[in-house]
Enzyme design. Structure first.
Site, PDB file in Angstrom:
ATOM      1  CB  SER A   1      -0.988   0.221   1.172  1.00  0.00           C
ATOM      2  OG  SER A   1      -1.237   1.239   1.433  1.00  0.00           O
TER       3      SER A   1
ATOM      4  CG  HIS B   1      -3.964  -1.573  -1.627  1.00  0.00           C
ATOM      5  ND1 HIS B   1      -4.760  -2.369  -1.985  1.00  0.00           N
ATOM      6  CD2 HIS B   1      -4.109  -0.838  -0.641  1.00  0.00           C
ATOM      7  CE1 HIS B   1      -6.061  -2.016  -1.032  1.00  0.00           C
ATOM      8  NE2 HIS B   1      -5.571  -0.822  -0.074  1.00  0.00           N
TER       9      HIS B   1
ATOM     10  CG  ASP C   1      -4.897   2.432   0.682  1.00  0.00           C
ATOM     11  OD1 ASP C   1      -5.954   1.757   0.624  1.00  0.00           O
ATOM     12  OD2 ASP C   1      -3.877   2.260   1.483  1.00  0.00           O
TER      13      ASP C   1
ATOM     14  CG  MET D   1      -8.386   7.376   2.250  1.00  0.00           C
ATOM     15  SD  MET D   1      -7.286   7.551   3.578  1.00  0.00           S
ATOM     16  CE  MET D   1      -6.661   5.667   3.786  1.00  0.00           C
TER      17      MET D   1
ATOM     18  CG  HIS E   1      -9.070   0.318  -0.675  1.00  0.00           C
ATOM     19  ND1 HIS E   1      -8.650   0.177   0.768  1.00  0.00           N
ATOM     20  CD2 HIS E   1     -10.446   0.067  -0.269  1.00  0.00           C
ATOM     21  CE1 HIS E   1      -9.511  -0.253   1.522  1.00  0.00           C
ATOM     22  NE2 HIS E   1     -10.555   0.038   0.937  1.00  0.00           N
TER      23      HIS E   1
ATOM     24  CG  MET F   1     -11.358   3.482   2.059  1.00  0.00           C
ATOM     25  SD  MET F   1      -9.894   3.550   2.744  1.00  0.00           S
ATOM     26  CE  MET F   1      -8.759   3.531   1.476  1.00  0.00           C
TER      27      MET F   1
ATOM     28  CG  MET G   1     -11.681  -2.695   5.107  1.00  0.00           C
ATOM     29  SD  MET G   1     -10.144  -2.090   4.327  1.00  0.00           S
ATOM     30  CE  MET G   1      -9.286  -1.264   5.535  1.00  0.00           C
TER      31      MET G   1
ATOM     32  N   GLY H   1      -9.281   4.256   6.785  1.00  0.00           N
ATOM     33  CA  GLY H   1      -8.792   5.655   6.979  1.00  0.00           C
ATOM     34  C   GLY H   1      -7.174   5.775   7.329  1.00  0.00           C
ATOM     35  CG  PHE H   2      -5.644   7.128   9.911  1.00  0.00           C
ATOM     36  CD1 PHE H   2      -5.315   8.364   9.568  1.00  0.00           C
ATOM     37  CD2 PHE H   2      -7.054   7.076  10.190  1.00  0.00           C
ATOM     38  CE1 PHE H   2      -6.006   9.559   9.658  1.00  0.00           C
ATOM     39  CE2 PHE H   2      -7.963   8.272  10.465  1.00  0.00           C
ATOM     40  CZ  PHE H   2      -7.174   9.663  10.114  1.00  0.00           C
ATOM     41  N   GLY H   3      -3.221   4.102   7.802  1.00  0.00           N
ATOM     42  CA  GLY H   3      -2.167   3.017   7.724  1.00  0.00           C
ATOM     43  C   GLY H   3      -1.688   2.995   9.044  1.00  0.00           C
ATOM     44  N   GLY H   4      -0.940   1.936   9.425  1.00  0.00           N
ATOM     45  CA  GLY H   4      -0.344   1.739  10.678  1.00  0.00           C
ATOM     46  C   GLY H   4      -1.003   1.367  11.947  1.00  0.00           C
TER      47      GLY H   4
ATOM     48  CG  ASP I   1      -6.254  -2.767   2.941  1.00  0.00           C
ATOM     49  OD1 ASP I   1      -5.021  -2.378   3.616  1.00  0.00           O
ATOM     50  OD2 ASP I   1      -6.838  -1.949   2.408  1.00  0.00           O
ATOM     51  N   GLY I   2      -4.858  -4.213   6.474  1.00  0.00           N
ATOM     52  CA  GLY I   2      -4.658  -3.605   7.613  1.00  0.00           C
ATOM     53  C   GLY I   2      -3.960  -4.034   8.619  1.00  0.00           C
TER      54      GLY I   2
ATOM     55  CB  SER J   1       3.714   0.248   8.166  1.00  0.00           C
ATOM     56  OG  SER J   1       2.394   0.205   8.491  1.00  0.00           O
TER      57      SER J   1
HETATM   58  C1  DX5 Z   1      -6.275   1.775   5.607  1.00  0.00           C
HETATM   59  C2  DX5 Z   1      -5.831   1.335   4.004  1.00  0.00           C
HETATM   60  C3  DX5 Z   1      -4.657   0.221   4.179  1.00  0.00           C
HETATM   61  C4  DX5 Z   1      -3.495   0.873   4.708  1.00  0.00           C
HETATM   62  C5  DX5 Z   1      -2.694  -0.371   5.195  1.00  0.00           C
HETATM   63  O1  DX5 Z   1      -7.576   2.664   5.271  1.00  0.00           O
HETATM   64  O2  DX5 Z   1      -6.998   0.733   3.512  1.00  0.00           O
HETATM   65  O3  DX5 Z   1      -4.396  -0.184   2.946  1.00  0.00           O
HETATM   66  O4  DX5 Z   1      -2.853   1.744   4.247  1.00  0.00           O
HETATM   67  O5  DX5 Z   1      -1.642   0.066   5.964  1.00  0.00           O
HETATM   68  P1  DX5 Z   1      -0.811  -0.917   6.948  1.00  0.00           P
HETATM   69  O6  DX5 Z   1      -0.329  -1.899   6.345  1.00  0.00           O
HETATM   70  O7  DX5 Z   1       0.044  -0.027   7.499  1.00  0.00           O
HETATM   71  O8  DX5 Z   1      -1.918  -1.127   8.117  1.00  0.00           O
HETATM   72 ZN    ZN Z   2      -6.470  -0.027   1.596  1.00  0.00          ZN
END
Ligand code: DX5
Ligand code: ZN
Length: 222
Positions: free
Chosen positions: A7, A32, A34, A36, A64, A66, A135, A140-143, A173-174, A196
């Site tokens: 991602s 991937h 993302d 948003m 993806h 969102m 999901m 909404g957020f990575g990490g 994912d996530g 990440s």
């Molecule tokens: C979250 C995203 C994910 C995210 C995954 O809303 O859809 O794709 O970037 O990141 P990691 O692997 O860091 O959780």
């Molecule tokens: Zn995603």
């Protein structure tokens, strides 16, 4: 077959092109992306122009969305070079025409559900879908940390897909790393998104190899 989809949300946006080439060279299968909109999720990332600017890459673009009302923007993402498009069940009033439209444009169609949405909502659409995205964190957020209760949703879905002979991939994912990917592949997931764990690793190549090895060691058996 297991596919790894890094991602770009976890990439360095000041050198996005270089980071994409880096994971491409490191053995990724998909990329991937993302998207948003600040409405469906409390964050804003990037849109079709950024995706089109990365299209030099030969990776399959796994977009993806969102975003609310994905049907309004779908053609923009197809033009930008999406190879597969995932939209959220929660964001769309009538999924079926949208799935059909995506497929008519020769793009793979996929639908996502957030952690609080039950698997049942997907069932009427499984014969049409190329992929389903479960999901494993709130979008909404990575990490973030993987929510363990989502693993059972993968298991349920895999059983239904196999019992009915549907040819539908299951993407997760996530919060996924080499340390927990086996939980998901043994439950039946076969498309693995990781932000990440890949872009944040000192060596993307080693991170992808470790992820594949851990996924293959715990592969789903019918
Ligand atoms: C979250 C995203 C994910 C995210 C995954 O809303 O859809 O794709 O970037 O990141 P990691 O692997 O860091 O959780
Ligand atoms: Zn995603």
């Amino acid at each position: 077959m297991i596919y790894i989809s890094p991602s770009v949300l976890a990439a360095d946006f000041s050198k996005l092109g270089e980071d994409v080439s880096r994971v491409e060279g490191a053995g990724a299968d998909f990329l991937h992306l993302d998207v948003m909109d600040g409405v469906f999720v409390p964050n804003i990332s990037f849109g079709p122009a950024v995706i089109a600017s990365l299209r030099r890459s030969r990776l399959l673009f796994d977009v993806h969305l969102m975003i609310t009302k994905p049907e309004k923007m779908i053609d923009e993402f197809i033009k930008a070079g999406a190879d597969m498009i995932t939209f959220h069940f929660e964001a769309c009033d009538s999924p079926e025409p949208l799935i059909r439209h995506i497929k008519e444009m020769s793009v793979r169609a996929s639908m996502a559900i957030s952690p609080s949405t039950p698997v049942d909502v997907l069932l009427p659409f499984l014969p049409l879908l190329d992929m389903v995205l479960i999901m494993t964190v709130e979008p909404g957020f990575g990490g973030q940390k993987l929510i363990p209760a989502t693993v059972d949703k993968v298991r349920t879905l895999r059983r239904i897909i196999d019992e009915n002979g549907y040819s539908c991939d299951i993407e997760v994912d996530g919060g996924i790393s080499a340390g927990n990917v086996g939980l998901l592949t043994s439950a039946g997931a076969n498309v693995i998104v990781a932000g990440s764990a890949i872009f944040g690793a000192p060596s993307a190549r080693r991170a992808i190899v470790n992820m594949r090895t851990a996924a293959a060691a715990a592969v789903y058996k019918k």
